[in-house]
Motif scaffolding. Sequence first.
Motif, PDB file in Angstrom:
ATOM      1  N   SER A 188       0.822  -1.206   0.000  1.00 18.70           N
ATOM      2  CA  SER A 188       0.000   0.000   0.000  1.00 18.70           C
ATOM      3  C   SER A 188       0.859   1.260   0.000  1.00 18.70           C
ATOM      4  N   ILE A 189       0.351   2.305  -0.635  1.00 14.72           N
ATOM      5  CA  ILE A 189       1.067   3.580  -0.616  1.00 14.72           C
ATOM      6  C   ILE A 189       0.917   4.269   0.740  1.00 14.72           C
ATOM      7  N   TYR A 190       0.003   3.807   1.569  1.00 20.55           N
ATOM      8  CA  TYR A 190      -0.251   4.421   2.874  1.00 20.55           C
ATOM      9  C   TYR A 190       0.305   3.549   3.997  1.00 20.55           C
ATOM     10  N   ASP A 206      -6.723  11.822   7.570  1.00 16.28           N
ATOM     11  CA  ASP A 206      -5.342  12.252   7.377  1.00 16.28           C
ATOM     12  C   ASP A 206      -4.928  12.178   5.910  1.00 16.28           C
ATOM     13  N   LEU A 207      -5.598  11.331   5.147  1.00 15.30           N
ATOM     14  CA  LEU A 207      -5.181  11.098   3.769  1.00 15.30           C
ATOM     15  C   LEU A 207      -5.455  12.288   2.857  1.00 15.30           C
ATOM     16  N   ALA A 256       0.059  12.121   2.619  1.00 13.12           N
ATOM     17  CA  ALA A 256       0.268  11.712   1.227  1.00 13.12           C
ATOM     18  C   ALA A 256       0.911  10.328   1.174  1.00 13.12           C
ATOM     19  N   GLY A 257       0.520   9.534   0.183  1.00 18.66           N
ATOM     20  CA  GLY A 257       1.085   8.208   0.020  1.00 18.66           C
ATOM     21  C   GLY A 257       2.461   8.251  -0.626  1.00 18.66           C
ATOM     22  N   VAL A 258       3.154   7.117  -0.582  1.00 16.05           N
ATOM     23  CA  VAL A 258       4.492   7.035  -1.174  1.00 16.05           C
ATOM     24  C   VAL A 258       4.580   5.815  -2.084  1.00 16.05           C
ATOM     25  N   ASP A 259       5.459   5.907  -3.078  1.00 19.02           N
ATOM     26  CA  ASP A 259       5.728   4.789  -3.971  1.00 19.02           C
ATOM     27  C   ASP A 259       7.173   4.891  -4.430  1.00 19.02           C
ATOM     28  N   SER A 307       6.717   6.670  10.213  1.00 14.15           N
ATOM     29  CA  SER A 307       6.605   8.088  10.545  1.00 14.15           C
ATOM     30  C   SER A 307       5.980   8.368  11.905  1.00 14.15           C
ATOM     31  N   GLY A 308       5.154   7.447  12.400  1.00 14.33           N
ATOM     32  CA  GLY A 308       4.430   7.689  13.635  1.00 14.33           C
ATOM     33  C   GLY A 308       3.042   8.251  13.426  1.00 14.33           C
ATOM     34  N   LEU A 309       2.618   8.389  12.165  1.00 13.99           N
ATOM     35  CA  LEU A 309       1.248   8.843  11.919  1.00 13.99           C
ATOM     36  C   LEU A 309       0.232   7.792  12.340  1.00 13.99           C
TER      37      LEU A 309
END
Length: 445
Positions: free
Chosen positions: A175-177, A185-186, A192-195, A332-334
């Motif tokens: 997942s990007i999240y 939060d999204l 923001a997601g990551v790839d 990240s701790g989110l």
Amino acid sequence: MSCSFTRKVARAIVVAALPFAATTCVTLTKAAHLTSSRAELRHEIDSLTSQSVFRNANWGVLIVNPRTGDTLYSKNAGKLFMPASNMKIITSAAALTLLGPDYTYRTTFLTNGEVRDSLLDGDLLVIGRGDPTVSDNMRRIATTVMDALADSIRAHGIRQITGSLARVGNAFPDSIYGYGWEWDDLREYYGAGVDELIFNEGMAPTTLRPPPDTVRDSLYSGPAKDPAKAYLDALNDALVRKGITVDAGVHDSILPTPIKMDTLFVLVSLPLRDILPALMKPSQNQIAEILLKTIGLERGGLGTADSARKIVAQQLLAWGVQPDGFIIRDGSGLSRHDLLSPETIVRVLDRIQRDTAFAVYYNAMPIAGVDGTLKDRMKGTPAEGNVRAKTGSIAAARSLSGYVTTADGERLIFSILANNWTLPGSAVTTVGDQIAAALAAYRER
């Protein structure tokens, strides 16, 4: 009742503990001397964290002198807390140890067809591995990197591409999240997601980007739903600016890896030593998530959070962290599913001091009253310009952990975690700052 916090040159801590329903007033005042016994220091911290207004809050505090091995203060140090962005302490320390300060990301640009007379008869392909440095924060203007890439493509004699602009490979297949990130939060920049391809920390580009000197706010339209495609869209915009056409446009998904590909060039990122300050000082979530997956990719062969969590856990155990002292869900701790104890954080901060690249880690941390997330905190106190610490803030969780040099010249390690209260979060933050200031002023008799 209202109250303003007065910040003078701090030499001691005076706390007025008010009834539960009232506002807590905390004033930094000037005392006649800096000296303080260990018993007095413990009393000051107890007074701050045990006020009646915090009767429903959970506090975890651990302060140690790593040189002597002494524990100056401990409160619930073995208990688990939501660490918020103090999780980045773990991620960054593990990345520095497992990847090294000179680690770089490589993004490869290839073709699957021949180039004749300025025509690429095929696709322009990109293989990413998570480079987080193509951003305004790290390159001043992210689009300048894309323009440079387009210039490189043009330098290879390409003016027209008959196929598409697409990515191949799948370095980060999950997942990007992050695990357990909350839906609201999204929609925010920090969610923001990551790839494996990511442009400007996951913020979506507009269809056709204005010139690079345009005000930043006009360039972006919120987090990208597909970070890799957003990267390709930004590159395609640069190709258009440089007069290069892509007949089939940007491909929406990953293409199967062709049997034959020819490498045009490789973009090498800034090194990890330069990435860590961009992570730690502003508390940048997307870099943390990329580093976590990179650990999984480089040390476990699979760029997923699950793979990385196992490797980071092994590193924590090798550092002497107790097995029941952590639960890692993201980098990240989110995520509210992350749990750390003050003991775990202090142990990591202690062990990373022994790394040959510790200066990289130490210098990446926010400095009280100077920069990063501590820029406006602890000003006018002995902590200013002294404390180097990572902050953390999500709903019902505040954290502050790092290093402080006392009036005796001793470097202490501290971790202050707080969860679950009904006061404004600023009151909890202020207590953390008060403790850090007291440590900076501390002189053992």
